[in-house]
Design a protein around this motif. Structure first.
Motif, mmCIF file in Angstrom:
data_model
loop_
_atom_site.group_PDB
_atom_site.id
_atom_site.type_symbol
_atom_site.label_atom_id
_atom_site.label_comp_id
_atom_site.label_asym_id
_atom_site.label_seq_id
_atom_site.Cartn_x
_atom_site.Cartn_y
_atom_site.Cartn_z
ATOM 1 N N GLY A 116 0.817 -1.203 0.000
ATOM 2 C CA GLY A 116 0.000 0.000 0.000
ATOM 3 C C GLY A 116 0.852 1.254 0.000
ATOM 4 O O GLY A 116 2.087 1.198 -0.060
ATOM 5 N N ASP A 117 0.171 2.403 0.076
ATOM 6 C CA ASP A 117 0.899 3.668 0.095
ATOM 7 C C ASP A 117 1.466 3.929 1.489
ATOM 8 O O ASP A 117 1.223 3.181 2.440
ATOM 9 C CB ASP A 117 0.000 4.814 -0.363
ATOM 10 N N ALA A 118 2.238 5.001 1.604
ATOM 11 C CA ALA A 118 2.947 5.283 2.847
ATOM 12 C C ALA A 118 2.009 5.423 4.032
ATOM 13 O O ALA A 118 2.263 4.883 5.117
ATOM 14 C CB ALA A 118 3.794 6.545 2.678
ATOM 15 N N GLU A 119 0.916 6.140 3.847
ATOM 16 C CA GLU A 119 -0.025 6.337 4.946
ATOM 17 C C GLU A 119 -0.633 5.017 5.389
ATOM 18 O O GLU A 119 -0.759 4.744 6.597
ATOM 19 C CB GLU A 119 -1.126 7.315 4.524
ATOM 20 N N THR A 120 -0.996 4.182 4.419
ATOM 21 C CA THR A 120 -1.630 2.902 4.735
ATOM 22 C C THR A 120 -0.681 1.987 5.489
ATOM 23 O O THR A 120 -1.034 1.422 6.540
ATOM 24 C CB THR A 120 -2.102 2.210 3.444
ATOM 25 N N VAL A 121 0.536 1.813 4.974
ATOM 26 C CA VAL A 121 1.439 0.857 5.606
ATOM 27 C C VAL A 121 1.913 1.355 6.972
ATOM 28 O O VAL A 121 2.120 0.546 7.887
ATOM 29 C CB VAL A 121 2.638 0.511 4.691
ATOM 30 N N THR A 122 2.059 2.658 7.121
ATOM 31 C CA THR A 122 2.422 3.193 8.436
ATOM 32 C C THR A 122 1.348 2.869 9.465
ATOM 33 O O THR A 122 1.641 2.444 10.594
ATOM 34 C CB THR A 122 2.640 4.710 8.357
ATOM 35 N N HIS A 123 0.104 3.036 9.077
ATOM 36 C CA HIS A 123 -1.012 2.713 9.970
ATOM 37 C C HIS A 123 -1.035 1.219 10.285
ATOM 38 O O HIS A 123 -1.208 0.824 11.451
ATOM 39 C CB HIS A 123 -2.326 3.134 9.328
ATOM 40 N N LYS A 124 -0.844 0.373 9.271
ATOM 41 C CA LYS A 124 -0.878 -1.074 9.500
ATOM 42 C C LYS A 124 0.235 -1.515 10.448
ATOM 43 O O LYS A 124 0.022 -2.372 11.326
ATOM 44 C CB LYS A 124 -0.749 -1.832 8.176
ATOM 45 N N LEU A 125 1.406 -0.951 10.299
ATOM 46 C CA LEU A 125 2.505 -1.312 11.190
ATOM 47 C C LEU A 125 2.236 -0.855 12.620
ATOM 48 O O LEU A 125 2.608 -1.536 13.580
ATOM 49 C CB LEU A 125 3.822 -0.737 10.670
ATOM 50 N N ASP A 126 1.564 0.280 12.762
ATOM 51 C CA ASP A 126 1.167 0.724 14.102
ATOM 52 C C ASP A 126 0.170 -0.259 14.731
ATOM 53 O O ASP A 126 0.247 -0.561 15.927
ATOM 54 C CB ASP A 126 0.548 2.114 14.032
ATOM 55 N N VAL A 127 -0.752 -0.747 13.904
ATOM 56 C CA VAL A 127 -1.717 -1.741 14.395
ATOM 57 C C VAL A 127 -0.991 -3.018 14.813
ATOM 58 O O VAL A 127 -1.284 -3.607 15.868
ATOM 59 C CB VAL A 127 -2.787 -2.044 13.325
ATOM 60 N N LEU A 128 -0.052 -3.454 14.002
ATOM 61 C CA LEU A 128 0.721 -4.653 14.353
ATOM 62 C C LEU A 128 1.465 -4.459 15.668
ATOM 63 O O LEU A 128 1.499 -5.357 16.517
ATOM 64 C CB LEU A 128 1.708 -4.991 13.231
ATOM 65 N N ARG A 129 2.030 -3.291 15.868
ATOM 66 C CA ARG A 129 2.741 -3.020 17.113
ATOM 67 C C ARG A 129 1.805 -3.147 18.320
ATOM 68 O O ARG A 129 2.172 -3.710 19.359
ATOM 69 C CB ARG A 129 3.367 -1.624 17.069
ATOM 70 N N ARG A 130 0.586 -2.654 18.174
ATOM 71 C CA ARG A 130 -0.370 -2.742 19.281
ATOM 72 C C ARG A 130 -0.751 -4.196 19.556
ATOM 73 O O ARG A 130 -0.892 -4.611 20.715
ATOM 74 C CB ARG A 130 -1.612 -1.903 18.979
#
Length: 285
Positions: free
Chosen positions: A202-216
């Motif tokens: 995905g784009d930068a905004e999408t993958v940044t959000h997904k990685l934050d979700v994974l961290r949680r």
């Protein structure tokens, strides 16, 4: 940043009669360029975004067995197997077989499956989303049990195994597990619980959000977020240059990814793909 070769399109010059030689040459050239990871799709028909559904698509594990004979160093796996396509015990056995025959180079890439058209077309059951994720979690548990010293029965909601014997065992202590997809409620939670790697596009905004979700999710289950390898995927086409590949990979690196799988579409001369990798891989090493 590491580049992996993801082979998603087999519609090359020469057609099916030349495909055997072209594919063998392709992966040899990829290794010579420094590629250490090669993946294939686990689909029965070509998918939208890569080509028409009628285009050539090789069965994944037959193909990986072929690639095993024509590579020496690269890790081999699917990106990724649909869990409903094979019984989990068979999948575990296929990975172990590949691991033994490659000298310890097999990985398991798996996901909940999404392609209803090919499933219905070829007569595969296609359960609800909820059931597919239940099956995915049980499949992960079965693989891990079969790759352990345990031969105890497994009793799940969807799968029941009387004896989880697996011989020969993997040469690796355990093949690395990648779970593909970015679903926030189930997929990334399963990554946190079971996987060694994720694959998120995905784009930068999408993958940044997904990685934050994974961290949680990692925090919730007590998993070290840094222990999970973050991989992504992006395409190339006939207009792409090696500089484009390097630029895209560097962008993904800056977002936290360490591996980018690159797949080609509409490039009928597979040597053009090899040439891009031969130039791009050294620049990113």
């Amino acid at each position: 940043m590491e580049l992996g070769l993801h082979i998603a399109d087999f519609t090359w010059d020469g057609g099916p009669t030349q495909l055997r030689k072209a594919l063998a040459d392709h992966v040899r050239e990829a290794e010579a360029a420094g590629v250490t990871r090669i993946t294939v799709m686990d689909h029965f028909w070509q998918i939208q975004g890569v080509g028409p559904v009628e285009h050539e698509m090789l069965e994944a594990y037959t193909t990986l067995g072929f690639l095993a004979a024509h590579t020496e160093k690269a890790q081999l796996q699917t990106l990724v197997t649909g869990v409903i396509y094979r019984e989990p015990a068979l999948l575990a056995k296929q990975i172990s077989t590949l691991d033994v025959l490659t000298g310890g180079r097999a990985g398991l890439g798996v996901g909940a499956a999404w392609n209803e058209d090919e499933s219905r077309g070829l007569g595969f059951a296609f359960p609800s989303v909820a059931e597919r994720f239940e099956r995915l979690e049980e499949a992960l548990q079965i693989c891990l049990q079969m790759w352990s010293d345990s031969e105890e029965p497994y009793q799940g909601t969807h799968y029941q195994l009387g004896r989880t014997l697996n011989s020969p065992q993997n040469l690796q202590a355990r093949p690395p597990i990648m779970i593909g997809g970015g679903g926030e409620k189930r997929t990334l939670r399963l990554v946190a619980q079971y996987a060694d790697a994720c694959n998120i596009g995905g784009d930068a905004e999408t993958v940044t959000h997904k990685l934050d979700v994974l961290r949680r999710h990692c925090d919730d289950v007590g998993r070290d977020y840094e222990a999970i390898e973050k991989t992504t995927i992006f395409p190339i086409d006939p207009s792409s240059t090696a500089e484009d590949v390097v630029r895209s990979a560097e962008t993904m690196r800056d977002l936290g990814f360490t591996v980018a799988y690159v797949y080609a579409h509409d490039i009928t001369d597979r040597r053009a793909i090899s040439d891009l990798f031969a130039t791009a891989v050294p620049k990113l090493a």
